[in-house]
Design an enzyme around this catalytic site. Structure first.
Site, PDB file in Angstrom:
ATOM      1  N   GLY A  45       1.030  -1.378   0.113  1.00 12.35           N
ATOM      2  CA  GLY A  45      -0.031   0.135  -0.457  1.00 12.35           C
ATOM      3  C   GLY A  45       0.939   1.273   0.028  1.00 12.35           C
ATOM      4  N   LYS A  67      -6.894  10.195   6.582  1.00 14.60           N
ATOM      5  CA  LYS A  67      -8.077  11.042   6.049  1.00 14.60           C
ATOM      6  C   LYS A  67      -8.817  10.053   7.241  1.00 14.60           C
ATOM      7  CE  LYS A  67      -6.465  12.789   3.011  1.00 14.60           C
ATOM      8  NZ  LYS A  67      -4.864  13.480   3.207  1.00 14.60           N
ATOM      9  N   GLU A  89       3.053  29.251   8.404  1.00 10.30           N
ATOM     10  CA  GLU A  89       3.750  30.059   6.465  1.00 10.30           C
ATOM     11  C   GLU A  89       3.932  31.001   6.601  1.00 10.30           C
ATOM     12  OE1 GLU A  89       3.814  28.655   2.684  1.00 10.30           O
ATOM     13  OE2 GLU A  89       2.780  27.710   4.361  1.00 10.30           O
ATOM     14  N   HIS A  93     -32.120  18.351  -6.070  1.00 11.09           N
ATOM     15  CA  HIS A  93     -32.714  19.667  -5.561  1.00 11.09           C
ATOM     16  C   HIS A  93     -32.634  18.489  -3.894  1.00 11.09           C
ATOM     17  CE1 HIS A  93     -33.649  23.623  -3.470  1.00 11.09           C
ATOM     18  NE2 HIS A  93     -34.448  23.123  -3.438  1.00 11.09           N
TER      19      HIS A  93
END
Length: 484
Positions: free
Chosen positions: A57, A69, A221, A463
């Site tokens: 994997g 995740k 950052e 919808h």
């Protein structure tokens, strides 16, 4: 252990005596997908994986996409449950069990890896558990776990060895106070405070995970905005959402010094104004990039060329300078994305099998960041489209105007469509908000078919769904949005 022994038996059976059509070094999403497609095409395939416990994997399945995740989903559910009163629901004594969360993550990883092993058996792929080294044209040596070596004869070789965490001088990790993306997946407890160095997909995702589990989190950052590869408006919206959640964000900050104390880590550097900024937390996550893993691969025995950036040089069909040797995934200078590696692997084995193949359209490769809110994009940003000389028209629809997003209680974000005025071609789609990473598939299909904004806006969407927001953003390119 039984699987390791049986695989070694297979190795001895197939060593030297039988020649493979293709041998793949690495079993990540590039390698194992290539192996499956090669098997489907009737090729005789070998795959080599160096993981000591024989798991298949690669980084994505074992230490990247899948486990990350899983943690993100657990964090999302926990955060959602803490706001159940907004839906008229009552929860008493809500808490998380970190050991249970880690077990949930590990169980998924194990099942995914077992699934890859099953696919190898199904497609008659011979698995070698050991370290692969190219000896020269058509020969690969495998150093097995028991110390023995086997030599594989093969017509073609695919290098799919992936990437490893890039070390940053001065910010060396110890797996305890200073961690990388591998370490932070295996924490035995949630830190009280965390500084995340780097706001790309990895940094933003882990900041999102641990903040929701109660960690005081600061995201740092170097550039002037977070998720800097995304559209500028998306970066701005994500920073706004993070700050609203309580995540501290420092942009334009170049960290240049780290000090470790007994119970904390202190980092400092200068911001865009030239001011010194000092931050302190229980733990520092260094999340500033990965590099191709080519160590010990034996490239010196070939004509394969490696660039100054440390990636293998290939043409549009992923052929190296050595005939019969290909390279895919994180070792080549394309985006380090699992889904791209898979498509690269498929292209290579189809070419080996004599099929007609077309170069991958790299401008249509989707990008996804699974933080909260999710971020997803494909194609050109508004700024890049203008730089390329396009006369740009933009349509934008906020999730705050979406009935389904209101139902979900997730109204942060928007869909933004960048189109070209003259021919109305969709050049880029940028989404931040609920299920953004799933919604993006529609945009990928639309752009692959060279759809116009008008055509996309006229497609009937069910919808109420959050996908209606894509339709409304497309209508917005021509100032025809209905619900805004």
């Amino acid at each position: 252990m039984d699987s390791l022994v049986s695989n070694q038996i297979i190795e001895r059976k197939y060593s030297v005596a039988e020649q493979f059509d293709v041998t793949i070094i690495g079993s990540g999403p590039g390698g194992y997908v290539a192996a499956v497609r090669a098997g489907q095409l009737g090729l005789k395939v070998a795959i080599i994986e160096k993981e000591k416990d024989a798991r298949l994997g690669g980084t994505c399945g074992l230490r990247g996409c899948i486990p990350t995740k899983a943690l993100l989903n657990a964090a999302h559910l926990y955060d959602k449950a803490s706001h159940f009163e907004n839906f008229g629901l009552k929860v008493k004594g809500l808490e998380y069990d970190w050991t249970g969360v880690q077990k949930y993550k590990s169980d998924i990883v194990a099942k995914n890896s077992a699934g890859v092993t099953y696919l190898m058996k199904k497609n008659k792929v011979t698995v070698f558990n050991g370290f692969g080294k190219i000896l020269g044209k058509g020969k690969v040596e495998v150093a097995l776990a028991d110390g023995k070596k086997e030599t594989i004869e093969t017509k073609n070789i695919i290098i799919a060895t992936g990437s490893v965490v890039r070390p940053i001088p001065g910010f060396e990790t110890d797996g305890k106070q200073v961690v990388n993306s591998d370490h932070i997946l295996e924490l035995t407890e949630v830190p009280k405070s965390l500084i995340v160095m780097g706001s790309g997909a990895v940094g933003s995702e882990f900041a999102s995970v641990y903040h929701r589990f109660g960690t005081e989190t600061t995201l740092v950052e170097l550039l002037d905005r977070i998720v800097p590869l995304e559209d500028a408006e998306v970066s701005k919206e994500l920073q706004r959402a993070f700050k609203k959640q309580g995540i501290k964000v420092e942009t334009g900050l170049r960290l240049d010094k780290m000090e470790k104390g007994k119970k904390s880590v202190k980092v400092s550097g200068k911001n865009a104004k030239g001011e010194t900024v000092t931050l302190e937390a229980e733990m520092l996550l260094v999340a500033v990039g990965r590099m191709a893993y080519l160590e010990g691969l034996g490239l010196e025995n070939t004509k394969v060329k490696v660039s100054q950036r440390g990636t293998v040089e290939v043409n549009e069909y992923y052929e190296t300078a050595e005939p019969g040797i290909f390279a895919i995934g994180d070792v080549v200078p394309t985006a380090q994305l699992a889904h791209l590696a898979s498509k690269e692997g498929i292209l290579v084995v189809e070419k080996i099998a004599g099929k007609k193949v077309e170069p991958i359209k790299l401008n249509l490769v989707p990008n996804c960041t699974y933080c909260d809110p999710e971020v997803a994009s494909v194609g050109l940003t508004e700024a890049k489209a203008k730089e390329a000389g396009y006369d740009v028209k933009v349509g934008k629809f906020p999730f705050s105007a979406s009935g389904k997003a209101r139902i979900l209680g997730e109204t942060d974000g928007f869909v933004k469509i960048v189109a070209e005025k003259k021919y109305d071609e969709v050049l880029g789609v940028h989404i931040i908000g609920p299920h953004a990473t799933e919604l993006l598939a529609e945009a990928c299909v639309a752009m692959a078919l060279e759809i116009t904004a008008d055509e996309l806006g006229r497609v009937i969407h069910a919808h109420p769904t959050v996908s209606e927001s894509v339709m409304e953003a497309a209508e917005g390119v021509h100032d025809l949005t209905i619900h805004m």
